[in-house]
Design an enzyme around this catalytic site. Sequence first.
Site, PDB file in Angstrom:
ATOM      1  N   PHE A  73      -0.393   6.644   1.771  1.00 47.02           N
ATOM      2  CA  PHE A  73      -1.168   6.670   0.527  1.00 47.02           C
ATOM      3  C   PHE A  73      -1.937   5.358   0.355  1.00 47.02           C
ATOM      4  O   PHE A  73      -1.576   4.313   0.887  1.00 47.02           O
ATOM      5  CB  PHE A  73      -0.269   6.943  -0.678  1.00 47.02           C
ATOM      6  CG  PHE A  73       0.689   5.824  -1.033  1.00 47.02           C
ATOM      7  CD1 PHE A  73       0.269   4.743  -1.808  1.00 47.02           C
ATOM      8  CD2 PHE A  73       2.003   5.857  -0.608  1.00 47.02           C
ATOM      9  CE1 PHE A  73       1.135   3.728  -2.147  1.00 47.02           C
ATOM     10  CE2 PHE A  73       2.889   4.840  -0.929  1.00 47.02           C
ATOM     11  CZ  PHE A  73       2.458   3.774  -1.706  1.00 47.02           C
ATOM     12  N   ASN A 132       3.092   3.706   2.805  1.00 44.93           N
ATOM     13  CA  ASN A 132       1.979   2.970   2.215  1.00 44.93           C
ATOM     14  C   ASN A 132       1.021   2.547   3.327  1.00 44.93           C
ATOM     15  O   ASN A 132       1.409   1.843   4.255  1.00 44.93           O
ATOM     16  CB  ASN A 132       2.510   1.743   1.468  1.00 44.93           C
ATOM     17  CG  ASN A 132       1.428   1.017   0.684  1.00 44.93           C
ATOM     18  OD1 ASN A 132       0.253   1.068   1.030  1.00 44.93           O
ATOM     19  ND2 ASN A 132       1.833   0.335  -0.371  1.00 44.93           N
ATOM     20  N   CYS A 133      -0.223   2.963   3.222  1.00 53.96           N
ATOM     21  CA  CYS A 133      -1.214   2.692   4.260  1.00 53.96           C
ATOM     22  C   CYS A 133      -1.361   1.208   4.576  1.00 53.96           C
ATOM     23  O   CYS A 133      -1.675   0.834   5.713  1.00 53.96           O
ATOM     24  CB  CYS A 133      -2.557   3.259   3.810  1.00 53.96           C
ATOM     25  SG  CYS A 133      -3.922   2.950   4.933  1.00 53.96           S
ATOM     26  N   LEU A 134      -1.107   0.338   3.598  1.00 51.14           N
ATOM     27  CA  LEU A 134      -1.341  -1.089   3.782  1.00 51.14           C
ATOM     28  C   LEU A 134      -0.186  -1.816   4.457  1.00 51.14           C
ATOM     29  O   LEU A 134      -0.337  -2.978   4.856  1.00 51.14           O
ATOM     30  CB  LEU A 134      -1.630  -1.756   2.431  1.00 51.14           C
ATOM     31  CG  LEU A 134      -2.876  -1.270   1.686  1.00 51.14           C
ATOM     32  CD1 LEU A 134      -3.010  -2.008   0.372  1.00 51.14           C
ATOM     33  CD2 LEU A 134      -4.129  -1.459   2.536  1.00 51.14           C
ATOM     34  N   LYS A 148      -4.855  -5.823   5.879  1.00 51.85           N
ATOM     35  CA  LYS A 148      -6.035  -4.971   5.976  1.00 51.85           C
ATOM     36  C   LYS A 148      -7.092  -5.374   4.946  1.00 51.85           C
ATOM     37  O   LYS A 148      -6.781  -5.667   3.801  1.00 51.85           O
ATOM     38  CB  LYS A 148      -5.668  -3.501   5.727  1.00 51.85           C
ATOM     39  CG  LYS A 148      -4.840  -2.849   6.819  1.00 51.85           C
ATOM     40  CD  LYS A 148      -4.697  -1.361   6.536  1.00 51.85           C
ATOM     41  CE  LYS A 148      -3.785  -0.676   7.538  1.00 51.85           C
ATOM     42  NZ  LYS A 148      -3.705   0.785   7.315  1.00 51.85           N
TER      43      LYS A 148
END
Length: 250
Positions: A73, A132-134, A148
């Site tokens: 996400f 979590n995408c980060l 990122k």
Amino acid sequence: WQLLLHPRLPASLNMAVDWWMLENLETPTLRFYRWSRPTVSIGYRQQQDPPNELKDLDLRTVDVVVRPTGGGFLYHDEDLSYSVVLPADHPLTSEGIRSSYETLCNPFLEGALEMGLLDEPDWGSNDRDVPNCLDAPASHEPTVEGTKWMASAQVRSRRALLQHGSLFWHDVWTEELSDSRPHFLAGNAADTALSEYRDHVIDRLARHLFEDRTARTLTFSRKNWGEIREHAEQFQVETTQDLPTFRRYD
């Protein structure tokens, strides 16, 4: 090739536009867009197993949508988002995910370097799935000191490739997800700088992918918008206890 510059749109409409592009366009297309409200987008597979962090979100203040792409996400607010669609006959669609991903990210990296927005950029070093995408930049994702500044995801069909993502521009974030923050390219810089950066990316992407082709501006017809709006609701999350069941392919 074609260029789309969209204003701020509702979250579900943004995802529906990207999906419609993948399903319908036969010409290479680059789209830039923004978000009308703070939004959390969740990866396609997270519909079946929603992350615990979503349960704490106040849906009165933030939209939640399902992406047609995978991954973890991601929070969106003052970021600059993009999508690239390449038809099956484009040379890049026959390359592997990592190679094509890096090729599509490089124009964004070069634009940031040309404007002095990055200092000593690098690439990620993780290749594990995280909610979590980060939290774990992959080896094909651009970073600054392991963080990122750009997050992207890709999906392919038999007819085309779609890569979309966001560049974190203004230093605006939510306290609810403050444990992980991206690197912001411009902090509180004016949007004129964002427009300049976007132009750098367009120029670089054209050089990398479209050689001597001339860009034309693409506009959607009333029929196109009708088809897009018809599918927008399948991306919208009304409650984190009851996520939609968007299916990429029937």
